[in-house]
Design a protein around this motif. Sequence first.
Motif, PDB file in Angstrom:
ATOM      1  N   LEU A  67     -17.803  18.105  16.498  1.00 57.42           N
ATOM      2  CA  LEU A  67     -19.248  17.873  16.578  1.00 57.42           C
ATOM      3  C   LEU A  67     -19.592  16.527  17.196  1.00 57.42           C
ATOM      4  O   LEU A  67     -20.719  16.328  17.648  1.00 57.42           O
ATOM      5  CB  LEU A  67     -19.866  17.948  15.179  1.00 57.42           C
ATOM      6  CG  LEU A  67     -19.761  19.295  14.469  1.00 57.42           C
ATOM      7  CD1 LEU A  67     -20.321  19.187  13.064  1.00 57.42           C
ATOM      8  CD2 LEU A  67     -20.506  20.359  15.259  1.00 57.42           C
ATOM      9  N   ARG A 129     -28.303  20.826  16.882  1.00 56.30           N
ATOM     10  CA  ARG A 129     -26.897  20.623  16.516  1.00 56.30           C
ATOM     11  C   ARG A 129     -26.754  19.881  15.200  1.00 56.30           C
ATOM     12  O   ARG A 129     -25.695  19.940  14.555  1.00 56.30           O
ATOM     13  CB  ARG A 129     -26.177  19.903  17.652  1.00 56.30           C
ATOM     14  CG  ARG A 129     -24.679  19.869  17.508  1.00 56.30           C
ATOM     15  CD  ARG A 129     -23.957  19.703  18.830  1.00 56.30           C
ATOM     16  NE  ARG A 129     -23.953  20.921  19.611  1.00 56.30           N
ATOM     17  CZ  ARG A 129     -23.281  21.070  20.752  1.00 56.30           C
ATOM     18  NH1 ARG A 129     -22.583  20.063  21.236  1.00 56.30           N
ATOM     19  NH2 ARG A 129     -23.314  22.214  21.416  1.00 56.30           N
ATOM     20  N   ARG A 132     -25.324  21.776  12.117  1.00 54.26           N
ATOM     21  CA  ARG A 132     -23.874  21.919  11.937  1.00 54.26           C
ATOM     22  C   ARG A 132     -23.284  20.675  11.270  1.00 54.26           C
ATOM     23  O   ARG A 132     -22.306  20.776  10.528  1.00 54.26           O
ATOM     24  CB  ARG A 132     -23.210  22.193  13.281  1.00 54.26           C
ATOM     25  CG  ARG A 132     -23.617  23.527  13.893  1.00 54.26           C
ATOM     26  CD  ARG A 132     -23.129  23.660  15.321  1.00 54.26           C
ATOM     27  NE  ARG A 132     -21.689  23.522  15.419  1.00 54.26           N
ATOM     28  CZ  ARG A 132     -21.035  23.399  16.583  1.00 54.26           C
ATOM     29  NH1 ARG A 132     -21.715  23.401  17.727  1.00 54.26           N
ATOM     30  NH2 ARG A 132     -19.717  23.273  16.593  1.00 54.26           N
ATOM     31  N   GLU A 135     -23.937  20.919   7.558  1.00 59.26           N
ATOM     32  CA  GLU A 135     -23.042  21.913   6.966  1.00 59.26           C
ATOM     33  C   GLU A 135     -21.642  21.344   6.762  1.00 59.26           C
ATOM     34  O   GLU A 135     -20.955  21.698   5.802  1.00 59.26           O
ATOM     35  CB  GLU A 135     -22.972  23.144   7.874  1.00 59.26           C
ATOM     36  CG  GLU A 135     -24.268  23.944   7.922  1.00 59.26           C
ATOM     37  CD  GLU A 135     -24.243  25.013   9.008  1.00 59.26           C
ATOM     38  OE1 GLU A 135     -23.211  25.110   9.721  1.00 59.26           O
ATOM     39  OE2 GLU A 135     -25.242  25.736   9.156  1.00 59.26           O
ATOM     40  N   ARG A 136     -21.230  20.451   7.652  1.00 53.95           N
ATOM     41  CA  ARG A 136     -19.888  19.872   7.563  1.00 53.95           C
ATOM     42  C   ARG A 136     -19.785  18.849   6.427  1.00 53.95           C
ATOM     43  O   ARG A 136     -18.705  18.654   5.860  1.00 53.95           O
ATOM     44  CB  ARG A 136     -19.513  19.218   8.894  1.00 53.95           C
ATOM     45  CG  ARG A 136     -18.073  18.719   8.941  1.00 53.95           C
ATOM     46  CD  ARG A 136     -17.757  18.080  10.285  1.00 53.95           C
ATOM     47  NE  ARG A 136     -16.387  17.608  10.324  1.00 53.95           N
ATOM     48  CZ  ARG A 136     -15.345  18.319  10.752  1.00 53.95           C
ATOM     49  NH1 ARG A 136     -15.528  19.554  11.190  1.00 53.95           N
ATOM     50  NH2 ARG A 136     -14.115  17.810  10.760  1.00 53.95           N
TER      51      ARG A 136
END
Length: 284
Positions: A67, A129, A132, A135-136
């Motif tokens: 990412l 983005r 994400r 979420e990580r």
Amino acid sequence: MRDVLGRIARRLPERRRLAIAGGAVVPLVALVVAGGAAYFAVGQGPDADAVAAVEADPSVSVDRTALGTAVRDGPVTDSTVGLVYYPGARVSHESYVPTAADILAASDRVALVVVVEMPLNLAVLAPDRADRVRERYPDAGVWAVGGHSLGGAMACRHAAENAAAYDALVLHAAYCDRDVSESGLDVLSVLGGADGVIDAERERASRSNLPADARIAELDGVNHAGFGAYGKQRGDDPASLSPAASREAVGNATGTWLGERAEANRSPRQSVSPRSPLPGERVF
């Protein structure tokens, strides 16, 4: 030879002549597109020495992921702030690793800054983005999203559509073209007093899109490029502060404010009232 070719062309049917012409145009367009993509993909920066200095700091962890680059100074817990950071247009995302480290240094509450890698170094191609990233790192108790220049504008658009997922929005040399005035977000806008790139009139007009209690901090001596470590930027004004001092000023103002935001997390959605100037700030 030219006359022969001319006679052959005149004998071809119109449709075939157009097909031949089109066949010549398609590779040309592809070449232009490929050249433009390469121009943006190369990007500006980073200053390798500035990034290396962060990597050499034993108190900071630099984690490279799919990412982008995560800069941490401790574990991510439900009492700390995570900042998702979008880079400016055509600037390598790692150019903001030193800025991220300065933000962490200014606050013992901010534990994580994730500088997102964007397609072709353009945040406009992936404005969501940040989803994400969250979420990580699910353990972060408070989330802010922000960015520099075009990255800040795209962070604002993302926040406008996903306000419930964030507590704060951070703009660096950027402005909002979406209305977040009633979003419930705490907003910090850090501007450079020597910024020759930002459209100052549009930035000022766009402040009506921010909440009434948004914090506007202008830092003397900082220009547009001073928010990252990527060298000079075309059209910018000279900075009276060095690149390192500029990033430190940006980091101090941002980290201090985000630390206040973490403190306010004890009462969700409680805005922090500005009681004193942020480090290096010109009060409006």
